[in-house]
Design an enzyme around this catalytic site. Structure first.
Site, short mmCIF file in Angstrom:
data_model
loop_
_atom_site.label_atom_id
_atom_site.label_comp_id
_atom_site.label_asym_id
_atom_site.label_seq_id
_atom_site.Cartn_x
_atom_site.Cartn_y
_atom_site.Cartn_z
N LYS A 112 38.04 13.36 9.06
CA LYS A 112 37.41 12.47 7.33
C LYS A 112 38.35 12.40 6.76
O LYS A 112 38.65 12.00 6.02
CB LYS A 112 35.77 13.05 6.65
CG LYS A 112 34.56 12.96 7.58
CD LYS A 112 33.99 11.58 7.94
CE LYS A 112 32.91 11.56 8.36
NZ LYS A 112 32.51 12.08 9.66
C1 LIG Z 1 31.83 12.06 10.74
C2 LIG Z 1 31.75 12.35 12.05
C3 LIG Z 1 30.97 11.99 13.03
C4 LIG Z 1 30.95 10.39 12.75
O1 LIG Z 1 31.87 9.74 12.43
P1 LIG Z 1 31.54 8.05 12.41
O2 LIG Z 1 32.43 7.05 11.71
O3 LIG Z 1 30.50 8.57 10.97
O4 LIG Z 1 30.61 7.24 13.69
C5 LIG Z 1 31.57 12.89 14.40
N1 LIG Z 1 32.18 13.52 14.38
C6 LIG Z 1 32.53 14.42 13.44
C7 LIG Z 1 32.92 16.05 13.15
C8 LIG Z 1 32.74 13.66 11.75
O5 LIG Z 1 32.63 14.34 10.93
#
Ligand SMILES: *Cc1c(COP(=O)(O)O)cnc(C)c1O
Length: 494
Positions: A112
């Site tokens: 993120k």
């Molecule tokens: C948010 C997240 C995901 C999923 O990503 P999306 O874009 O919501 O599909 C996968 N792995 C981790 C560690 C995340 O923080």
């Protein structure tokens, strides 16, 4: 000519990128999508000479056309700096025949950070451009990682407040500790008695509540979203797919134009959608593998064309993927419906009233480049253990879901295309699940002893983000029922 953005649910009033970033969600509840997906202007050879920041500029300028060069470059400089623990920003690590694209070198050691370190700068720049006087209130629901990354991005950013809701019993110990220790006078963190979908629904309801909006306006506030529905989250995520492909090309791992597959551990469908947009821009990507955990609503959807959220919500060791309503899928639906907003609206209405919708045969045909798989808990653990034993490389639970799906796909199809696996979190963030997967003997250890053991096992340094929370004070203790979220927000702001 500016690239304009329209809602997935109506064709009225396309708006500029900066306005779409400010608004987050369209008034009709739809998501903003670009009127067309731009093509890369540079050749792969030219792109392979660029560093991360330069690549970011080349990609983002094509989407955020109403930002000046100076504005965009300034946002990029502020975002991708020494907050990242490697100059590469998003390095590739080759292990057991696949390329792991490590997206966890930012401030909160999960992917993120890739978007949320730049979103606050895009947002405040967009506010200035559009003469917004109101203070911007970021309202966010998190399954664990978004919350902290958004808090870190927005903390003490002038002209903003950030309020984060997370499922009180649905995040890891480290994730919770990271959030409740967040500094910054403009940060608010609230646990809700409910799951992530409850948190996300509550936030969406507040965005759609016109009365609340008017009340806030009077007090000089305006809501915006840091969730992955914001186009300002999605666009920065396209960058690392372009960058990693260019790097593979530069390092002569692939030939010019060679198609690669991309595997993404998926929750809200933002990360994999970014890979899809990269493909539409011209990056030679063959298959997009959508990997789910036991909450395999997306797997079933790609298998059958039926999206059905009426099922048990399962808590897994990959909590950031514990999601039944995958918001960004709406953008793909819009695309495969032939950019038909009426059709998208109809399906999304069915989702909210019946919890289910089915797409047409033609739509199914248009999403053939996607393949889906899922990994059960035991498979995820097994994947971590086997990869460690074979190579010494330790991956987190989310990445392991993707690796497991990739292994199964390769065996079943015989497709040996070079493959990038999006590695979305540092194993340190999910140390207990990771260490238990390697050997149950670690289960008796405390959270930070585990971290020390993980460091020894993997031969990697303990990230700064983990060192910090060892001693940090808890600054946020609010908890509320899932139907009291709006009340809580009003208490904070009024
Ligand atoms: C948010 C997240 C995901 C999923 O990503 P999306 O874009 O919501 O599909 C996968 N792995 C981790 C560690 C995340 O923080």
């Amino acid at each position: 000519m500016n690239l304009m953005y329209q809602s997935t649910r109506s064709n009225s009033e396309p708006i500029t990128a900066s306005k779409a970033i400010l608004k987050g969600l369209a008034d009709d509840g739809g998501l903003y999508v670009p009127k067309s997906i731009p093509k890369l202007e540079l050749s792969m050879k030219e792109l392979s000479d660029l560093n991360y920041q330069q690549t970011a500029y080349e990609v983002m300028k094509l989407f955020l056309t109403d930002f000046t060069e100076e504005e965009l470059k300034s946002c990029i400089e502020k975002a991708y700096d020494s907050k990242f623990d490697t100059e590469e920003i998003a390095p590739l690590v080759k292990a057991d025949g696949a390329y792991y694209l490590e997206l966890f070198h930012g401030a909160t050691i999960a992917f993120k950070d890739m978007a949320l370190s730049i979103l606050p700068h895009l947002l405040t720049t967009a506010a200035k451009k559009n003469q917004v006087q109101d203070e911007i209130v970021i309202l966010t629901a998190t399954s664990g990682d978004t919350g902290k990354a958004a808090l870190a991005g927005f903390a003490d950013v002038e002209g903003t407040k950030i309020i984060v809701f997370y499922p009180k019993d649905g995040v890891s110990v480290v994730q919770e500790k990271q959030m409740v220790t967040q500094k910054g006078d403009n940060t608010y963190v609230i646990g809700i008695r409910g799951n992530f979908d409850d948190a996300q629904n509550g936030v969406k309801a507040m965005f759609n509540n016109k009365e609340l909006g008017a009340k806030l306006k009077e007090k000089g506030y305006q809501f915006s979203s840091a969730n992955s529905i914001n186009i300002g989250r999605l666009v920065p995520q396209i960058v690392y797919y372009v960058y990693s492909y260019a790097n593979l090309y530069k390092n002569e791992e692939i030939a010019e134009g060679e198609k690669i597959n991309v595997v993404v551990p998926t929750g809200n469908f933002g990360n994999i959608l970014a890979a899809y947009y990269a493909k539409c821009m011209g990056v030679p990507i063959g298959k997009l593998l959508c990997a789910s955990n036991d909450n395999k609503v997306l797997f079933d959807f790609f298998q059958t064309g039926i999206y059905n959220k009426n099922r048990e919500f399962i808590l897994t060791s990959s909590p950031s993927m514990d999601i039944l309503i995958s918001s960004n899928l709406e953008r793909l639906i819009f695309q495969i419906a032939g950019e038909d907003a009426d059709k998208t609206l109809e399906l999304m209405k069915a989702l909210s009233t019946k919890g289910e919708y089915e797409i047409t045969e033609e739509m199914k045909f248009r999403m053939q480049e996607f393949t889906a798989g899922y990994a059960a808990e035991a498979e995820t653990a097994e994947t971590i253990k086997k990869l460690y034993e074979k190579t010494g490389y330790v991956i987190d639970t989310h990445t392991a879901v993707a690796a497991s799906v990739y292994n199964k796909y390769r065996t079943q199809t015989g497709d040996t295309s070079k493959t990038i696996i999006a590695s979305t979190a540092s194993p340190y963030k999910f140390a207990r699940s990771v260490m238990n997967a390697v050997d149950m003997k670690y289960d008796g250890l405390g959270e930070f002893e585990l971290v020390d053991e993980l460091s020894k096992l993997s031969g990697t340094d303990i990230p700064q983000a983990i060192e910090e929370i060892k001693t940090a004070a808890v600054l946020h203790t609010r908890v509320c029922d899932k139907d009291k979220m709006q009340e809580t927000v009003e208490n904070i702001l009024m």
